[in-house]
Design a protein around this motif. Structure first.
Motif, PDB file in Angstrom:
ATOM      1  N   ALA A   1      17.519 -16.153 -22.504  1.00 47.37           N
ATOM      2  CA  ALA A   1      16.573 -15.438 -23.372  1.00 47.37           C
ATOM      3  C   ALA A   1      15.532 -16.409 -23.912  1.00 47.37           C
ATOM      4  CB  ALA A   1      17.307 -14.766 -24.520  1.00 47.37           C
ATOM      5  N   ARG A   2      14.299 -15.932 -23.975  1.00 49.15           N
ATOM      6  CA  ARG A   2      13.198 -16.735 -24.499  1.00 49.15           C
ATOM      7  C   ARG A   2      12.402 -15.867 -25.470  1.00 49.15           C
ATOM      8  NH1 ARG A   2      10.791 -18.839 -19.814  1.00 49.15           N
ATOM      9  NH2 ARG A   2      11.988 -20.731 -20.119  1.00 49.15           N
ATOM     10  N   GLU A   3      12.100 -16.427 -26.636  1.00 50.31           N
ATOM     11  CA  GLU A   3      11.317 -15.710 -27.639  1.00 50.31           C
ATOM     12  C   GLU A   3       9.875 -16.183 -27.583  1.00 50.31           C
ATOM     13  OE1 GLU A   3      11.252 -14.705 -32.395  1.00 50.31           O
ATOM     14  OE2 GLU A   3      12.990 -15.721 -31.526  1.00 50.31           O
ATOM     15  N   HIS A   4       8.954 -15.217 -27.610  1.00 49.28           N
ATOM     16  CA  HIS A   4       7.519 -15.490 -27.626  1.00 49.28           C
ATOM     17  C   HIS A   4       6.942 -14.870 -28.905  1.00 49.28           C
ATOM     18  CE1 HIS A   4       7.391 -16.823 -23.414  1.00 49.28           C
ATOM     19  NE2 HIS A   4       8.286 -15.884 -23.195  1.00 49.28           N
ATOM     20  N   PRO A   5       6.640 -15.698 -29.913  1.00 47.83           N
ATOM     21  CA  PRO A   5       6.075 -15.156 -31.154  1.00 47.83           C
ATOM     22  C   PRO A   5       4.657 -14.626 -30.926  1.00 47.83           C
ATOM     23  CG  PRO A   5       6.647 -17.501 -31.391  1.00 47.83           C
ATOM     24  CD  PRO A   5       6.844 -17.130 -29.966  1.00 47.83           C
ATOM     25  N   PRO A   6       4.242 -13.679 -31.756  1.00 48.83           N
ATOM     26  CA  PRO A   6       2.896 -13.121 -31.605  1.00 48.83           C
ATOM     27  C   PRO A   6       1.829 -14.110 -32.094  1.00 48.83           C
ATOM     28  CG  PRO A   6       3.946 -12.176 -33.531  1.00 48.83           C
ATOM     29  CD  PRO A   6       4.977 -13.039 -32.851  1.00 48.83           C
ATOM     30  N   LEU A   7       0.695 -14.128 -31.411  1.00 47.73           N
ATOM     31  CA  LEU A   7      -0.465 -14.909 -31.849  1.00 47.73           C
ATOM     32  C   LEU A   7      -1.435 -14.046 -32.642  1.00 47.73           C
ATOM     33  CD1 LEU A   7      -1.151 -16.954 -28.590  1.00 47.73           C
ATOM     34  CD2 LEU A   7      -0.220 -17.818 -30.750  1.00 47.73           C
ATOM     35  N   THR A   8      -1.241 -12.753 -32.575  1.00 47.10           N
ATOM     36  CA  THR A   8      -2.089 -11.782 -33.272  1.00 47.10           C
ATOM     37  C   THR A   8      -1.171 -10.852 -34.055  1.00 47.10           C
ATOM     38  OG1 THR A   8      -1.997 -10.286 -31.380  1.00 47.10           O
ATOM     39  CG2 THR A   8      -3.824 -11.851 -31.416  1.00 47.10           C
ATOM     40  N   PRO A   9      -1.725 -10.032 -34.942  1.00 44.49           N
ATOM     41  CA  PRO A   9      -0.864  -9.072 -35.630  1.00 44.49           C
ATOM     42  C   PRO A   9      -0.164  -8.168 -34.611  1.00 44.49           C
ATOM     43  CG  PRO A   9      -3.012  -9.177 -36.683  1.00 44.49           C
ATOM     44  CD  PRO A   9      -3.113  -9.976 -35.411  1.00 44.49           C
TER      45      PRO A   9
ATOM     46  N   PRO B   1       3.990  -7.157 -32.768  1.00 41.91           N
ATOM     47  CA  PRO B   1       5.325  -7.686 -32.491  1.00 41.91           C
ATOM     48  C   PRO B   1       5.296  -8.856 -31.511  1.00 41.91           C
ATOM     49  CG  PRO B   1       4.974  -5.705 -31.208  1.00 41.91           C
ATOM     50  CD  PRO B   1       3.757  -5.871 -32.104  1.00 41.91           C
ATOM     51  N   GLY B   2       6.320  -9.679 -31.608  1.00 38.93           N
ATOM     52  CA  GLY B   2       6.548 -10.714 -30.617  1.00 38.93           C
ATOM     53  C   GLY B   2       7.312 -10.120 -29.449  1.00 38.93           C
ATOM     54  N   LEU B   3       7.692 -10.991 -28.531  1.00 42.56           N
ATOM     55  CA  LEU B   3       8.407 -10.577 -27.328  1.00 42.56           C
ATOM     56  C   LEU B   3       9.663 -11.421 -27.181  1.00 42.56           C
ATOM     57  CD1 LEU B   3       8.515  -9.155 -24.470  1.00 42.56           C
ATOM     58  CD2 LEU B   3       7.167 -11.096 -23.634  1.00 42.56           C
ATOM     59  N   VAL B   4      10.785 -10.766 -26.944  1.00 43.21           N
ATOM     60  CA  VAL B   4      11.998 -11.460 -26.520  1.00 43.21           C
ATOM     61  C   VAL B   4      12.220 -11.041 -25.071  1.00 43.21           C
ATOM     62  CG1 VAL B   4      14.502 -11.671 -26.786  1.00 43.21           C
ATOM     63  CG2 VAL B   4      13.029 -11.661 -28.804  1.00 43.21           C
ATOM     64  N   HIS B   5      12.229 -12.034 -24.191  1.00 44.60           N
ATOM     65  CA  HIS B   5      12.358 -11.827 -22.746  1.00 44.60           C
ATOM     66  C   HIS B   5      13.729 -12.337 -22.327  1.00 44.60           C
ATOM     67  CE1 HIS B   5      10.612 -12.913 -18.513  1.00 44.60           C
ATOM     68  NE2 HIS B   5      11.367 -11.833 -18.461  1.00 44.60           N
ATOM     69  N   VAL B   6      14.542 -11.439 -21.812  1.00 41.32           N
ATOM     70  CA  VAL B   6      15.923 -11.748 -21.459  1.00 41.32           C
ATOM     71  C   VAL B   6      16.117 -11.560 -19.960  1.00 41.32           C
ATOM     72  CG1 VAL B   6      18.347 -11.106 -21.848  1.00 41.32           C
ATOM     73  CG2 VAL B   6      16.689 -10.913 -23.721  1.00 41.32           C
ATOM     74  N   ASP B   7      16.845 -12.470 -19.353  1.00 40.04           N
ATOM     75  CA  ASP B   7      17.246 -12.336 -17.957  1.00 40.04           C
ATOM     76  C   ASP B   7      18.765 -12.233 -17.938  1.00 40.04           C
ATOM     77  OD1 ASP B   7      18.030 -12.724 -15.283  1.00 40.04           O
ATOM     78  OD2 ASP B   7      16.229 -13.885 -14.856  1.00 40.04           O
ATOM     79  N   ALA B   8      19.277 -11.049 -17.692  1.00 36.45           N
ATOM     80  CA  ALA B   8      20.716 -10.806 -17.732  1.00 36.45           C
ATOM     81  C   ALA B   8      21.381 -11.009 -16.371  1.00 36.45           C
ATOM     82  CB  ALA B   8      20.978  -9.385 -18.249  1.00 36.45           C
ATOM     83  N   TYR B   9      20.659 -11.618 -15.427  1.00 40.29           N
ATOM     84  CA  TYR B   9      21.174 -11.814 -14.071  1.00 40.29           C
ATOM     85  C   TYR B   9      22.539 -12.500 -14.068  1.00 40.29           C
ATOM     86  CZ  TYR B   9      21.236 -13.160  -9.132  1.00 40.29           C
ATOM     87  OH  TYR B   9      21.574 -13.333  -7.817  1.00 40.29           O
ATOM     88  N   ARG B  10      22.718 -13.497 -14.905  1.00 38.10           N
ATOM     89  CA  ARG B  10      23.950 -14.276 -14.923  1.00 38.10           C
ATOM     90  C   ARG B  10      24.997 -13.722 -15.904  1.00 38.10           C
ATOM     91  NH1 ARG B  10      22.880 -18.148 -11.641  1.00 38.10           N
ATOM     92  NH2 ARG B  10      20.864 -19.148 -11.511  1.00 38.10           N
ATOM     93  N   LEU B  11      24.664 -12.623 -16.577  1.00 40.53           N
ATOM     94  CA  LEU B  11      25.614 -12.032 -17.512  1.00 40.53           C
ATOM     95  C   LEU B  11      26.475 -11.005 -16.782  1.00 40.53           C
ATOM     96  CD1 LEU B  11      23.318 -11.499 -20.614  1.00 40.53           C
ATOM     97  CD2 LEU B  11      24.726 -13.485 -20.034  1.00 40.53           C
ATOM     98  N   GLY B  12      27.751 -11.018 -17.065  1.00 39.00           N
ATOM     99  CA  GLY B  12      28.633 -10.130 -16.331  1.00 39.00           C
ATOM    100  C   GLY B  12      29.359  -9.115 -17.170  1.00 39.00           C
ATOM    101  N   SER B  13      29.154  -9.159 -18.486  1.00 39.56           N
ATOM    102  CA  SER B  13      29.914  -8.226 -19.320  1.00 39.56           C
ATOM    103  C   SER B  13      29.151  -7.895 -20.596  1.00 39.56           C
ATOM    104  CB  SER B  13      31.264  -8.845 -19.699  1.00 39.56           C
ATOM    105  OG  SER B  13      31.074  -9.907 -20.609  1.00 39.56           O
ATOM    106  N   LEU B  14      29.604  -6.844 -21.251  1.00 37.81           N
ATOM    107  CA  LEU B  14      29.028  -6.459 -22.534  1.00 37.81           C
ATOM    108  C   LEU B  14      29.284  -7.538 -23.584  1.00 37.81           C
ATOM    109  CD1 LEU B  14      30.030  -2.672 -22.626  1.00 37.81           C
ATOM    110  CD2 LEU B  14      27.773  -3.640 -22.181  1.00 37.81           C
TER     111      LEU B  14
END
Length: 185
Positions: free
Chosen positions: A67-75, A77-90
């Motif tokens: 997961a990578r967080e990208h804070p907003p540069l303008t008014p 919301p920011g973005l949280v970008h997640v790659d769940a490819y390697r995750l195998g469970s809840l």
């Protein structure tokens, strides 16, 4: 309740442009779940969303950091970008503690199908399908990287098909980019 539609994305630029257009209807608290094979355009779509939201940092596949967080540069919301490819469970998804920041950002999860739907009753699900064959080893297409590569090897040429499914009441009155008009209205 949900509704779906499909649109064609002829190249990486169109995929990014769709992401940028999609960002115009996104707000803090929204969850976007991206599904598709390697090279289908999930990261490229997320790059467009990040550009439209005006976030800091290069939006790249967070395959190894999850997961990578990208804070907003303008008014906005920011973005949280997640790659769940390697995750195998809840349990592994729960360990990321995504729900703690979900209300403050737009959360985009690649490979999240079957893992993150419990995070939000309202969400957008985007399934990207790409043509098979015609491999190219160039990275200038800007498509997803296969896990373990840095050069975009595996990106394919051809029209992608994006099936967008809006799930939940949040999307009832929201016109989504590329969505055909409702014939009943």
């Amino acid at each position: 309740m949900s509704r779906s539609y499909t649109l064609d994305l002829p190249d990486a630029d169109a995929t990014r442009a769709f992401g940028t257009a999609l960002s115009a209807v996104l707000r803090a608290g929204d969850l976007v779940v991206l599904t598709g094979d390697l090279g289908a355009g999930k990261t490229t779509l997320t790059q467009g969303i990040g550009a439209g939201l005006g976030v800091r940092g290069q939006v790249a596949s967070p395959t190894f950091i999850i997961a990578r967080e990208h804070p907003p540069l303008t008014p906005g919301p920011g973005l949280v970008h997640v790659d769940a490819y390697r995750l195998g469970s809840l349990d592994e998804v729960d360990a990321l503690d995504l729900d703690s920041s979900l209300e403050d950002v737009v959360t985009v999860v690649e490979w999240g199908e079957g893992l993150v739907e419990q995070l939000a009753d309202d969400r957008l699900e985007v399934r990207l399908e790409r043509p098979h064959g015609g491999f190219t080893a160039t990275s200038d297409l800007g498509d997803d990287e296969e896990p373990g590569t840095e050069d975009g090897a595996g990106a394919e040429v051809g029209v992608r098909h994006a099936t967008v499914t809006a799930v939940g009441e949040r999307w009832d009155d929201v016109a989504l980019p590329g969505e055909p008009p409702d014939p009943a209205s």
